[in-house]
Design a protein around this motif. Structure first.
Motif, PDB file in Angstrom:
ATOM      1  N   ASN A 178      48.629  44.944  58.767  1.00  0.00           N
ATOM      2  CA  ASN A 178      49.670  44.253  58.002  1.00  0.00           C
ATOM      3  C   ASN A 178      49.105  43.190  57.067  1.00  0.00           C
ATOM      4  OD1 ASN A 178      52.421  44.196  57.340  1.00  0.00           O
ATOM      5  ND2 ASN A 178      52.764  42.378  58.600  1.00  0.00           N
ATOM      6  N   ILE A 179      47.819  43.318  56.731  1.00  0.00           N
ATOM      7  CA  ILE A 179      47.191  42.405  55.771  1.00  0.00           C
ATOM      8  C   ILE A 179      47.388  42.976  54.373  1.00  0.00           C
ATOM      9  CG2 ILE A 179      45.021  41.368  55.014  1.00  0.00           C
ATOM     10  CD1 ILE A 179      44.063  41.590  57.946  1.00  0.00           C
ATOM     11  N   LEU A 180      47.879  42.161  53.447  1.00  0.00           N
ATOM     12  CA  LEU A 180      48.127  42.608  52.079  1.00  0.00           C
ATOM     13  C   LEU A 180      46.801  42.659  51.312  1.00  0.00           C
ATOM     14  CD1 LEU A 180      50.410  43.490  50.168  1.00  0.00           C
ATOM     15  CD2 LEU A 180      50.583  41.117  49.410  1.00  0.00           C
ATOM     16  N   ILE A 181      46.441  43.850  50.869  1.00  0.00           N
ATOM     17  CA  ILE A 181      45.161  44.088  50.209  1.00  0.00           C
ATOM     18  C   ILE A 181      45.375  44.366  48.728  1.00  0.00           C
ATOM     19  CG2 ILE A 181      43.080  45.535  50.191  1.00  0.00           C
ATOM     20  CD1 ILE A 181      43.485  44.032  52.811  1.00  0.00           C
ATOM     21  N   HIS A 182      44.579  43.725  47.882  1.00  0.00           N
ATOM     22  CA  HIS A 182      44.559  44.039  46.455  1.00  0.00           C
ATOM     23  C   HIS A 182      43.495  45.115  46.250  1.00  0.00           C
ATOM     24  CE1 HIS A 182      46.336  39.863  45.178  1.00  0.00           C
ATOM     25  NE2 HIS A 182      46.976  40.421  46.180  1.00  0.00           N
ATOM     26  N   GLN A 183      43.939  46.341  45.991  1.00  0.00           N
ATOM     27  CA  GLN A 183      43.056  47.500  45.980  1.00  0.00           C
ATOM     28  C   GLN A 183      41.917  47.381  44.959  1.00  0.00           C
ATOM     29  OE1 GLN A 183      43.190  50.402  47.995  1.00  0.00           O
ATOM     30  NE2 GLN A 183      41.198  50.731  47.037  1.00  0.00           N
ATOM     31  N   TYR A 184      42.189  46.705  43.841  1.00  0.00           N
ATOM     32  CA  TYR A 184      41.201  46.646  42.756  1.00  0.00           C
ATOM     33  C   TYR A 184      40.671  45.225  42.534  1.00  0.00           C
ATOM     34  CZ  TYR A 184      43.145  51.273  41.990  1.00  0.00           C
ATOM     35  OH  TYR A 184      43.577  52.572  42.169  1.00  0.00           O
ATOM     36  N   GLY A 185      40.597  44.474  43.607  1.00  0.00           N
ATOM     37  CA  GLY A 185      40.094  43.111  43.499  1.00  0.00           C
ATOM     38  C   GLY A 185      41.217  42.097  43.399  1.00  0.00           C
ATOM     39  N   PRO A 186      40.921  40.822  43.687  1.00  0.00           N
ATOM     40  CA  PRO A 186      41.965  39.791  43.744  1.00  0.00           C
ATOM     41  C   PRO A 186      42.627  39.558  42.396  1.00  0.00           C
ATOM     42  CG  PRO A 186      39.775  38.802  43.786  1.00  0.00           C
ATOM     43  CD  PRO A 186      39.571  40.276  43.934  1.00  0.00           C
ATOM     44  N   HIS A 187      43.960  39.479  42.428  1.00  0.00           N
ATOM     45  CA  HIS A 187      44.741  39.179  41.234  1.00  0.00           C
ATOM     46  C   HIS A 187      45.577  37.930  41.515  1.00  0.00           C
ATOM     47  CE1 HIS A 187      43.481  43.167  40.005  1.00  0.00           C
ATOM     48  NE2 HIS A 187      43.927  42.894  38.795  1.00  0.00           N
ATOM     49  N   LEU A 188      45.290  36.861  40.770  1.00  0.00           N
ATOM     50  CA  LEU A 188      45.947  35.571  40.979  1.00  0.00           C
ATOM     51  C   LEU A 188      46.833  35.285  39.784  1.00  0.00           C
ATOM     52  CD1 LEU A 188      44.544  34.880  43.601  1.00  0.00           C
ATOM     53  CD2 LEU A 188      42.736  35.405  41.996  1.00  0.00           C
ATOM     54  N   PHE A 189      48.130  35.173  40.030  1.00  0.00           N
ATOM     55  CA  PHE A 189      49.020  34.931  38.904  1.00  0.00           C
ATOM     56  C   PHE A 189      49.084  33.442  38.589  1.00  0.00           C
ATOM     57  CE2 PHE A 189      52.958  34.214  36.650  1.00  0.00           C
ATOM     58  CZ  PHE A 189      52.837  35.158  35.641  1.00  0.00           C
ATOM     59  N   HIS A 190      48.845  33.115  37.330  1.00  0.00           N
ATOM     60  CA  HIS A 190      48.917  31.723  36.870  1.00  0.00           C
ATOM     61  C   HIS A 190      49.276  31.728  35.388  1.00  0.00           C
ATOM     62  CE1 HIS A 190      44.862  32.107  34.931  1.00  0.00           C
ATOM     63  NE2 HIS A 190      44.710  32.987  35.907  1.00  0.00           N
ATOM     64  N   THR A 191      50.157  30.833  35.011  1.00  0.00           N
ATOM     65  CA  THR A 191      50.564  30.749  33.609  1.00  0.00           C
ATOM     66  C   THR A 191      51.199  29.393  33.329  1.00  0.00           C
ATOM     67  OG1 THR A 191      51.818  31.866  31.852  1.00  0.00           O
ATOM     68  CG2 THR A 191      52.893  31.685  33.996  1.00  0.00           C
ATOM     69  N   SER A 192      51.143  28.998  32.084  1.00  0.00           N
ATOM     70  CA  SER A 192      51.919  27.840  31.631  1.00  0.00           C
ATOM     71  C   SER A 192      53.040  28.286  30.705  1.00  0.00           C
ATOM     72  CB  SER A 192      50.998  26.834  30.921  1.00  0.00           C
ATOM     73  OG  SER A 192      50.102  26.246  31.850  1.00  0.00           O
ATOM     74  N   ASN A 193      53.218  29.580  30.592  1.00  0.00           N
ATOM     75  CA  ASN A 193      54.224  30.164  29.712  1.00  0.00           C
ATOM     76  C   ASN A 193      55.513  30.389  30.501  1.00  0.00           C
ATOM     77  OD1 ASN A 193      55.810  31.965  28.152  1.00  0.00           O
ATOM     78  ND2 ASN A 193      53.992  32.680  27.070  1.00  0.00           N
TER      79      ASN A 193
END
Length: 384
Positions: free
Chosen positions: A49-64
């Motif tokens: 039940n561990i959430l895996i990012h299949q293609y590497g870590p994706h971190l959402f960040h924006t100032s928009n």
């Protein structure tokens, strides 16, 4: 049957499909080479039940705020501030290199002196590219720049890109700055979060519309092709617009030569421990062949007596062998891309969108913004 043909079901293609289907009430066909939607943002829960990012870590960040509000229609958020360490001289220090890092790597007297020099020469809470800092005429700042360059920047960049920092476009090297402040977060954007149920759920909700049809596990060339500047779908000339998010050189049959990309060999390990490292990502600039280790439980906390880590080994992209992740921004490659761009400009029914199609390094928020702007232009044209 379809007004728009979209090739690729990552953020570029999916945002366009959602907007066209819901706002223009037009029919869209998406063709996706992989067996899943979401592109490189695809994630899933493993047997623990561990959430895996299949293609590497994706971190959402924006100032928009526009991008944040748009994506918030499809997900609830978990506030998350990404923190990174670097393994340097046998210890883990804070990245990006900032005023706190000074005191982690230098004796206090030297750190105090260097901090004063930095604050005398640069504004507080600003970012300075390492190659810019190296140009300083101050001997102490030259010493600091050389230390950061050698210990943190040069070898990591060489592993990541297969080239020295001086060979890479400054837009890329500027992404790893020295931060003149004490904010230990890797990003400084206003909005920083991870989707509560993962990225895949975002794409499922985006594409859940009767006007959108998906063709997965299909190379677009199996059902569509470009002949004499005309697109054909299922053997018939396609009269609608084509939104292409794949490799621009592949679309045009490599007529000006193959563009170069970097890829990654991703090695996942499930470990019989609750925790492996103190932060989500630790970079290894000088030791080992991999560039970094990511522990997914640090991003998506869950109770488990196991954990999953990912080691990333950069490599060259080879057609048919691996995935193109990053365009390589050398003068030669940019010049080659410009030839493709000029050629594509005459094809009014084809829209090139995304990291591979535009041969640019886009973050997630960048490509969502780019897609929204592109749709607004399409919408105006549709109403004319």
């Amino acid at each position: 049957m379809f007004d728009y043909l979209i090739i690729g079901a990552g953020f570029a293609g999916s945002v366009m499909a959602e907007r066209i289907a819901t706002q223009l009430n037009k029919k869209v066909l998406i063709i996706e080479k992989r067996k899943h939607i979401g592109g490189n943002c695809y994630d899933f829960r493993d047997e623990n039940n561990i959430l895996i990012h299949q293609y590497g870590p994706h971190l959402f960040h924006t100032s928009n705020k526009k991008v944040w509000d748009y994506l918030s229609q499809f997900t609830e958020w978990e506030i998350y501030h990404h923190r990174v360490k670097a393994f340097v001289d046998g210890r883990k220090v804070t990245l990006p290199f900032n005023l706190n890092t000074l005191y982690e790597v230098f004796p206090n007297t030297i750190a105090v002196k260097l901090e004063k020099k930095l604050l005398d020469n640069f504004e507080y809470n600003t970012k300075v590219p390492i190659l810019e800092l190296k140009k300083s005429i101050d001997q102490d700042l030259q010493f600091l720049a050389q230390y950061i360059y050698e210990k943190i920047f040069r070898n990591y960049t060489s592993k990541q890109w297969g080239k020295s920092p001086e060979e890479i476009d400054e837009a890329v090297t500027a992404r790893v700055p020295v931060f003149i402040g004490r904010d230990d977060r890797y990003f400084n954007d206003i909005y920083q979060a991870l989707p509560k149920e993962g990225y895949t759920k975002i794409f499922e909700r985006m594409l859940d519309h009767p006007n959108i049809k998906l063709l997965l596990n299909t190379d677009y060339k199996e059902v569509a092709n470009l002949v004499d500047e005309k697109f054909y779908l299922f053997g018939n000339e396609f009269k609608g617009k084509v939104i292409f998010t794949g490799m621009i050189d592949e679309l045009f049959s490599y007529r000006f030569g193959q563009l170069k990309y970097r890829s990654l060999d991703l090695k996942f390990e499930t470990l019989d421990v609750e925790s492996f490292q103190e932060v989500a990502t630790v970079n290894y600039p000088n030791n080992y062949d991999f560039t970094r280790i990511t522990e997914f439980k640090k991003m998506h906390p869950i109770k488990s007596n196991k954990t999953v880590i990912l080691k990333e080994y950069p490599q060259d992209f080879v057609i048919g062998k691996n995935i193109p992740y990053y365009p390589i921004f050398t003068n030669e490659e940019k010049s080659k891309y410009e030839r493709y761009k000029e050629y594509a400009a005459d094809l009014t029914n084809i829209i090139l969108l995304g990291r591979l199609a535009e041969y640019r390094y886009y973050d997630m928020d960048d490509i969502i913004e780019r897609a929204l702007v592109t749709f607004e232009r399409l919408s105006r044209e549709d109403n004319e």
